[in-house]
Design an enzyme around this catalytic site. Structure first.
Site, short mmCIF file in Angstrom:
data_model
loop_
_atom_site.label_atom_id
_atom_site.label_comp_id
_atom_site.label_asym_id
_atom_site.label_seq_id
_atom_site.Cartn_x
_atom_site.Cartn_y
_atom_site.Cartn_z
N ARG A 201 -7.35 -8.11 -8.84
CA ARG A 201 -8.07 -9.37 -9.03
C ARG A 201 -9.55 -9.07 -9.21
NH1 ARG A 201 -10.69 -9.33 -4.25
NH2 ARG A 201 -9.59 -8.61 -2.39
N LYS B 222 0.80 -1.22 0.00
CA LYS B 222 0.00 0.00 0.00
C LYS B 222 0.84 1.27 0.00
CE LYS B 222 -4.12 -1.97 2.18
NZ LYS B 222 -3.72 -3.37 2.05
N GLU C 256 -2.84 6.28 8.29
CA GLU C 256 -3.66 7.20 7.53
C GLU C 256 -4.54 8.01 8.48
OE1 GLU C 256 -6.00 4.99 4.77
OE2 GLU C 256 -4.39 4.77 3.31
N HIS D 247 -14.37 -3.34 9.23
CA HIS D 247 -13.66 -3.14 7.96
C HIS D 247 -13.92 -4.23 6.93
CE1 HIS D 247 -11.58 0.12 9.94
NE2 HIS D 247 -11.10 -0.70 10.85
#
Length: 616
Positions: free
Chosen positions: A297, A116, A200, A235
């Site tokens: 994907r 990421k 973040e 999440h």
């Protein structure tokens, strides 16, 4: 053109791929572990190959076994589905090196988006907006704590190699940072063999918006519009839909264009998803939507995109992998109606959504217009503790959003599943929630409305009476019409529990051995009265293992005083960590669990004796 395909996956996605491949005239090969020897995807494929023991690490995650199976069966190509090895660049390269076709993006594209932190840096260079945060190489606790203070709480810790909600923690205050970081790293290490993290800024009123992209080897990249996946629990996505509620055309054009730039930045081929986080405190605005990550994907929720575009994304994957161009140009793609998908899991919402394993003695989906059921199990199959406990994806397509919601509610209301517990009634409550119906969404909605969403429906007395009257025991025991003003009442077992039910109406000529009642996602099975074997339950203060798993941390010792809510130990099961806590203030009097030990469901792990109350 691919003529023989091996599917390196299991469950509903394997069945989904087999269905499209067969429609294209492609011979299919399934792989299976010990636990899946009789699974639906094995029964559905033209051929199948055993690849090892039940744990995924010894079967579905062993690339050498999968490639060998493809070669032994003469398969030309391997489709990885999603999960397992689908985003493993080394596996993709091994498939190509073996002279096989990889149905997915190039390994370099997977690597570019796999971490990421590196992906965000690449997106910045491509002009794609990203969330403020920390992407540095310094992974020391001190540096991460310092960066979190700079960003400002709350912050989000994310595993750089994460996905599916694993390795992710929201930290509300500095005092919680180190403990949450430790837990996040441990989970990330177990799931992805990489415990590095990034930080973040936590977005206010967050909406999860993602864009389906598709590229080919001829330089073409298109988008197939956006999906909204804001309804999440811990999440993990619960309900997804397309298009996103409240998305205006101008914002859609900007966000989809950014997604195409992102895909082109990594020379992308095949199906992919660009995920964004939106600050929706003032509605959806292009200047408040930030790149999160790319999934290289096919997504679990791809059917909602298929429903609104009329495109078979698996067909496109196979065509593009075979060297063909994308069948449609961007200007030929358009949105038709609205689609919503609900993930039906074998889990118990009343017990913290713990997975529920066992045999599906009853599994009955009613057919409705505009509703599509994607499943990898049939009645009589078993939900195994070794894999994700998904039973099915329920997908509805309507002329508009309200129509799609109602169609999905209709199918949930008629779905019967027993004795495995499911989240169906939770899905029903979520779909009927006023905020959801109004399109007033953010990722915290489920947490805020938990008390309402977790309310289980109760069966109507009339429904139970009708079911009871259809049992052979009523005919045999009463043998006459029960049409008095005051109905008789009889004892029956309802889901194994003794229940008194009124008896009125007429006895049928022939009775059944059991009767099924379904309402709002809940199933009750009514059987003749008999003394059931008692369900094991420990005395108050005994903490039982909620499912089979591994003890990864023990925080207390015998004789130790504990307070209500204090963490006693951590159990790892279904690739997730489950903290077991003290039910009240007291003292640990027994402790049978040890770190690293395997435990079975309902094993007594620790006993807490309640603290004595001071006499007045």
């Amino acid at each position: 053109m691919i003529t023989k395909l091996l599917i390196a996956n299991r469950g509903e996605i394997a069945c989904r791929i087999i269905r499209t491949a067969r429609s294209m005239g492609i011979v299919t090969v399934a792989v299976f572990s010990d636990a899946d020897a009789k699974a639906l995807h094995v029964r559905s494929a033209d051929e199948s190959v055993h690849i090892g023991p039940s744990p995924a690490a010894e079967s579905y995650l062993v690339s050498e076994k999968i490639i060998a199976a493809a070669k032994d069966t003469g398969a030309q190509a391997i489709h990885p589905g999603y999960g397992f090895l689908s985003e493993n660049a080394d596996f993709a390269q091994s498939v190509i090196d073996a002279g096989l076709i990889w149905v997915g993006p190039k390994p370099d594209s997977i690597r570019a988006m796999g971490l990421k932190d590196a992906a965000k840096e690449r997106m910045i260079a491509a002009g794609v907006p990203v969330t403020p945060g920390y992407l540095g190489e310094d992974q020391s606790v001190e540096r991460l704590k310092q960066e979190a203070e700079t960003i400002g709480y709350p912050v989000l810790i994310k595993a750089v190699a994460g996905g599916g909600g694993k390795g992710m923690r929201k930290v509300e205050k500095a005092a919680d940072f180190e403990a949450d970081l430790e837990s996040c790293r441990r989970e990330a290490k177990a799931s992805f063999s990489n415990d590095e993290v990034l930080l973040e800024k936590w977005i206010t009123s967050p909406r999860h918006i993602e864009v389906q992209v598709f590229g080919d080897s001829h330089g073409n990249v298109v988008h197939l519009f956006e999906r909204d996946c804001s309804l999440q629990r811990r999440h993990q996505k619960v309900i997804e839909e397309a298009p996103a509620p409240g998305m205006d055309e101008a914002t859609r054009e900007e966000i989809c264009a950014a997604a195409v730039r992102a895909a082109k930045a990594v020379d992308y081929e095949g199906a992919g998803t660009i995920e964004f986080i939106a600050d929706a405190s003032e509605g959806l605005r292009a200047d408040r939507i930030f790149f999160m990550e790319m999934n290289t994907r096919l997504q679990v929720e791809h059917p909602v995109t298929e429903e609104i575009t009329g495109v078979d994304l698996v067909e496109w994957q196979l065509l593009v992998a075979g060297g063909e161009a994308i069948p449609l140009k961007q200007e030929e793609l358009f949105i038709d109606g609205h689609s919503i998908e609900a993930r039906l899991y074998a889990e118990d919402p009343a017990k913290g959504f713990l997975p529920s394993t066992g045999r599906l003695d009853i599994l009955d989906f009613e057919e409705f217009d505009g509703v599509r059921i994607e499943t990898g199990v049939e009645e009589g199959d078993t939900i195994s503790p070794f894999y994700d406990p998904m039973i099915a994806k329920l997908v509805a397509h309507g002329v508009d959003r309200i129509d799609a919601i109602q169609r999905l509610l209709d199918v949930i209301d008629e779905t019967s599943i027993y004795p495995v517990r499911t989240n169906a009634y939770f899905l029903n409550n979520a779909l009927a929630c006023g905020q959801f119906v109004d399109g007033d969404l953010d990722t915290g909605l489920i947490e805020r409305e938990a008390d309402t969403l977790l309310v289980e429906p109760e069966p109507e007395e009339e429904m139970l009476a009708e079911a009871a009257m259809g049992l052979s025991s009523v005919t045999n025991q009463f043998g006459f019409r029960l049409n008095k003003t005051e109905p008789l009442r009889g004892w029956f077992n309802v889901n194994g529990q003794p229940t008194e039910i009124p008896l009125y109406g007429e006895c049928p000529d022939e009775g059944a051995d059991f009767a099924v009642v379904t309402e709002q996602g809940k199933t009750w099975v009514v059987t003749p009265w008999r003394e059931e074997g008692g369900h094991h339950s420990a005395a108050d203060g005994a903490i039982l293992a909620p499912m089979p798993g591994k003890v990864i941390a023990v925080d207390v010792a015998e004789g130790q005083a504990v307070t209500a809510g204090q963490r006693l130990m951590v159990l790892e099961a279904m690739k997730m960590e489950h903290a077991l806590t003290a039910p009240f203030d007291g003292t640990v009097t027994e402790l049978s669990a040890v770190t690293g030990g395997q435990v079975q469901v309902e094993a007594v792990l620790v006993v807490v004796e309640p603290a004595k109350q001071d006499e007045a």
